[in-house]
Design a protein around this motif. Structure first.
Motif, PDB file in Angstrom:
ATOM      1  N   UNK A   1      44.703  26.495  81.964  1.00  0.00           N
ATOM      2  CA  UNK A   1      43.267  26.698  82.179  1.00  0.00           C
ATOM      3  C   UNK A   1      42.504  25.719  81.278  1.00  0.00           C
ATOM      4  N   UNK A   2      41.197  25.678  81.412  1.00  0.00           N
ATOM      5  CA  UNK A   2      40.366  24.825  80.570  1.00  0.00           C
ATOM      6  C   UNK A   2      39.222  25.633  79.998  1.00  0.00           C
ATOM      7  N   UNK A   3      38.787  25.243  78.798  1.00  0.00           N
ATOM      8  CA  UNK A   3      37.653  25.890  78.132  1.00  0.00           C
ATOM      9  C   UNK A   3      36.647  24.807  77.754  1.00  0.00           C
ATOM     10  N   UNK A   4      35.394  25.045  78.087  1.00  0.00           N
ATOM     11  CA  UNK A   4      34.328  24.118  77.707  1.00  0.00           C
ATOM     12  C   UNK A   4      33.710  24.598  76.399  1.00  0.00           C
ATOM     13  N   UNK A   5      33.664  23.695  75.429  1.00  0.00           N
ATOM     14  CA  UNK A   5      33.120  24.001  74.109  1.00  0.00           C
ATOM     15  C   UNK A   5      31.928  23.085  73.860  1.00  0.00           C
ATOM     16  N   UNK A   6      30.848  23.640  73.332  1.00  0.00           N
ATOM     17  CA  UNK A   6      29.668  22.857  72.980  1.00  0.00           C
ATOM     18  C   UNK A   6      29.522  22.846  71.466  1.00  0.00           C
ATOM     19  N   UNK A   7      29.436  21.657  70.897  1.00  0.00           N
ATOM     20  CA  UNK A   7      29.222  21.492  69.468  1.00  0.00           C
ATOM     21  C   UNK A   7      27.739  21.256  69.221  1.00  0.00           C
ATOM     22  N   UNK A   8      27.190  21.892  68.186  1.00  0.00           N
ATOM     23  CA  UNK A   8      25.798  21.657  67.809  1.00  0.00           C
ATOM     24  C   UNK A   8      25.773  20.972  66.451  1.00  0.00           C
ATOM     25  N   UNK A   9      25.002  19.896  66.365  1.00  0.00           N
ATOM     26  CA  UNK A   9      24.912  19.105  65.150  1.00  0.00           C
ATOM     27  C   UNK A   9      23.661  19.473  64.358  1.00  0.00           C
ATOM     28  N   UNK A  10      23.637  19.088  63.071  1.00  0.00           N
ATOM     29  CA  UNK A  10      22.522  19.459  62.210  1.00  0.00           C
ATOM     30  C   UNK A  10      21.191  18.880  62.675  1.00  0.00           C
TER      31      UNK A  10
END
Length: 187
Positions: free
Chosen positions: A143-152
């Motif tokens: 399966x696949x998982x979408x991850x969102x990174x938030x920057x400062x």
């Protein structure tokens, strides 16, 4: 051209030139905005490679995402938060440290992950990682998982990671996360 026509043409040309010059000028606030818009957002400078998520059942309650964060920019980039909305509404940035009794424990990393300019920051089992808690569904290998990174700086970067089997990285939580009643035991 007569003298009268020439005397009318010069002031008209000068007026048009001044008018166009005034339209092209910017205020200091507009210049600041242009500089900000021209500057690369931290998310645009960082790429993610070799990403993956540890397979887990929803009953396990949690898993983790790993990979290599590379910063091609000239300034450090700092990841302050992450999300994986399709599988969880509770995602934290974690580190693994030696606990008071010498065992390895994981805890939330309050200051985030710094990715140095022109360098990399690895997320790996037994070290810094993205903890995905309160799983909404099973995560099966393939399966696949979408991850969102938030920057400062508020910018975001999204990546998709495949789910893989992995035996290991079963550290305990430090502090409040250590309660077995909260579903956040080993990962």
């Amino acid at each position: 051209m007569t003298l009268t026509a020439r005397s009318l043409l010069i002031p008209t040309a000068l007026g048009v030139s001044l008018l166009l010059g005034a339209c092209a000028s910017t205020t200091p606030a507009e210049e600041d905005t242009a500089v900000q818009e021209g500057s690369a957002a931290q998310a645009d400078l960082v790429s993610v490679s070799d990403s993956w998520v540890k397979a887990a059942a929803a009953d396990d309650g949690m898993t983790a995402a790993f990979g290599v964060l590379a910063n091609e920019g000239g300034a450090d980039a700092v990841i302050v938060a992450a999300s994986a909305e399709e599988v969880s509404d509770m995602v934290e940035l974690h580190e693994v440290v030696s606990g008071d009794d010498g065992t390895m424990v994981m805890r939330e990393k309050d200051d985030g992950f710094s990715v140095p300019a022109g360098s990399e920051h690895e997320l790996s089992p037994g070290a810094d990682h993205i903890m995905i808690m309160g799983l909404a569904r099973d995560l099966e290998p393939g399966a696949e998982v979408t991850v969102t990174l938030e920057f400062e700086d508020g910018s975001t970067h999204e990546f998709t990671a495949p789910v893989k089997d992995f035996e290991g990285a079963n550290e305990n939580y430090d502090g409040d996360h250590g309660d077995s009643d909260d579903g956040h035991g080993d990962h």
